[in-house]
Design an enzyme around this catalytic site. Structure first.
Site, PDB file in Angstrom:
ATOM      1  N   CYS A   1       0.833  -1.208   0.000  1.00  0.00           N
ATOM      2  CA  CYS A   1       0.000   0.000   0.000  1.00  0.00           C
ATOM      3  C   CYS A   1       0.865   1.255   0.000  1.00  0.00           C
ATOM      4  CB  CYS A   1      -0.934   0.004   1.203  1.00  0.00           C
ATOM      5  SG  CYS A   1      -0.103   0.105   2.800  1.00  0.00           S
TER       6      CYS A   1
ATOM      7  N   GLU B   1      -5.677   1.771  -8.324  1.00  0.00           N
ATOM      8  CA  GLU B   1      -4.603   1.118  -7.575  1.00  0.00           C
ATOM      9  C   GLU B   1      -4.385  -0.257  -8.196  1.00  0.00           C
ATOM     10  OE1 GLU B   1      -3.293   0.172  -2.990  1.00  0.00           O
ATOM     11  OE2 GLU B   1      -5.392  -0.091  -3.538  1.00  0.00           O
TER      12      GLU B   1
END
Length: 499
Positions: free
Chosen positions: A284, A384
């Site tokens: 992340c 993402e």
């Protein structure tokens, strides 16, 4: 081919030996082989585990800080002694290379070390004679049963962001690790029992959405800590809070690295490769967009390409630089983004889809991939990707780069590379992102600070570990007291001890 191992829940310090109505497969991503069969918890089983944890919490919450810290120190020692074997479990089920897996365990270990100071961290305040003969003081007390729902990409570190602090604060924990790579989390949970933690304070239930929903709805679960993609984080936050729970839900990211013309481009290129392709981009905090302020883009892209040519992708146990992706389905999803980038007009500088991989023929491999001339309307920039795909976005100025970053819906991590201290100071103040690196590509805070982003990267008000973690896992109480003059008696010449 070996027989897959049954992977069980851990309840009250012991493996659960009941019959699972549903199971799922766990793979070795480097070979594609099924290595484990995971028991999936039903809602009823989750309820039983929560009941067990609640009974254990009553006693643990009343355990002295001295004894709690002794358990924390013992756990820290055991985890340090077992870190290599736990790293091997991560590599076997997640795929990241052994050095990266060991680094993950070490960062988790730092949170355990922070939690060892719980007697100091839980100190309250005291005001003598706030009113005439009236004293006022504060304390923090545990919540009860707390749930931790952790992702596949850091199967050891992310649970460790929460669990040591939660336990040190006097709570009982129910962990739901990722069903893709649960064994490292289970092995760490077993160490708590060995460290002297009472049975039932630390529990692991394996599962999927059914287990998650059961934890979110159970009335005896007082808080939920979650890390995962933004859509699921938002679901966890909204569902948990609707059931009256305290929730910290850390979501996804689209992390930028702004490179100014005065930056050391060799340092910036090293950082872009390290932060973009470490753990195959399944972080992340990975850098996924390099924002190059002209006129340095051509030179920076070439330096990145030169470094990518030296990367070796393959089995994480064989000394490679980058391992496989966690599942075949995820590898195919990331590969689909490469196709989309080409269709949308980006320049594919390095194509990792058909590389020479040092691993099994059925492994879930995708090599490092680089796009140039990426624009903000392309899916490879908007989404993402969570894989080894790095995009280069060209801008004309610092202000244009800052505007691009601040307009992004995510606000997890960001980095700036520059030799201009004034520009760096201006950036750290103006950028709308929760974690900022200055010539540091992955600005994950140390354990005594707190981890968490802004905007769609965080749902809830509290970040992970550090003092925010201590506050999340406790409730404040203020006492106002007035006493008549007390009298004390008894003689004891021994030196007083903590018990």
């Amino acid at each position: 081919m070996s027989t897959p191992t049954r992977i069980m829940h851990l309840v009250a310090g012991r493996p659960w030996e009941g019959r699972a109505e549903r199971t799922s497969e766990v793979f070795n991503p480097a070979t594609g082989e099924v290595t484990g069969v995971l028991d999936l918890a039903s809602a009823d089983l989750v309820g039983e585990v929560v009941t067990t944890a609640k009974k254990a919490w009553v006693t643990w919450a009343d355990t002295s800080l001295a004894k709690r810290s002794q358990v924390l120190f013992a756990f820290r020692q055991l985890l340090d002694a077992q870190k290599e074997s736990i790293a091997a479990l991560i590599t076997a089920e997640h795929g990241k290379v052994l050095a990266d897996a060991l680094g993950e365990v070490t960062r988790g270990l730092e949170v355990a070390e922070f939690a060892c100071g719980i007697p100091h961290l839980l100190k309250g305040g005291f005001s003598e004679n706030a009113s005439t003969n009236v004293d006022v003081y504060s304390m923090r007390q545990s919540l009860g049963v707390v749930a931790v729902i952790s992702p596949f990409n850091f199967p050891a570190m992310v649970p460790m962001w929460f669990i040591p602090v939660a336990i040190a604060c006097g709570n009982a924990v129910v962990l739901k690790p990722s069903e893709k790579d649960p064994s490292a989390a289970i092995a760490i949970a077993e160490l708590w029992t060995e460290a002297g933690l009472p049975d039932g304070v630390m529990n692991v239930v394996n599962g999927d959405k059914e287990a998650v929903d059961a934890l979110l709805a159970h009335p005896d679960v007082k808080s939920v800590s979650f890390v995962g993609s933004t859509p699921i984080a938002q679901y966890v936050y909204e569902t948990g809070t609707a059931h009256g729970k305290r929730v910290q839900a850390l979501g996804g990211a689209k992390n930028h690295m702004l490179v100014l013309p005065d930056a050391d481009l060799d340092l910036a290129a090293d950082a872009a490769v390290n932060a973009g392709f470490g753990s195959a981009g399944e972080r992340c905090m990975a850098i996924s967009a390099v924002v190059a302020v002209e006129p340095i883009a051509d030179e920076l892209v070439q330096k990145i390409v030169d470094r990518m040519g030296k990367l070796r992708t393959g089995d994480g146990t064989k000394g490679c630089d980058m391992g496989p992706l966690v599942t075949g389905a995820h590898r195919d999803k990331v590969s689909g983004y490469v196709d989309a980038g080409l269709e949308e007009g980006a320049t594919l500088v390095v194509d990792g889809r058909n590389g020479d991989f040092d691993g099994g023929d059925n492994g879930f491999f995708l090599g490092s991939t680089l796009f140039d001339h990426v624009t903000k309307d392309m899916s490879i920039y908007r989404d993402e990707i969570f894989g080894p795909v790095l995009s280069t976005v060209r801008v004309t100025s610092y202000d244009a780069g800052l505007e691009l970053i601040n307009a992004n819906p995510y606000g997890n991590g960001v980095a700036i590379f520059t030799n201009d201290g004034g520009a760096a100071r201006r950036f750290q103040h103006q950028v709308e992102v929760g974690m900022v690196g200055i010539n540091v590509p992955i600005p994950v805070p140390v354990s005594y600070y707190s981890f968490g982003g802004w905007k769609n990267s965080l749902f809830g008000d509290t970040h992970a570990h550090g003092m925010e973690g201590v506050h999340f896992f406790t409730r404040g109480k203020v006492v106002t007291s007035r006493w008549l003059d007390p009298s004390h008696g008894g003689i004891n010449l021994g030196f007083p001890q903590n018990t």
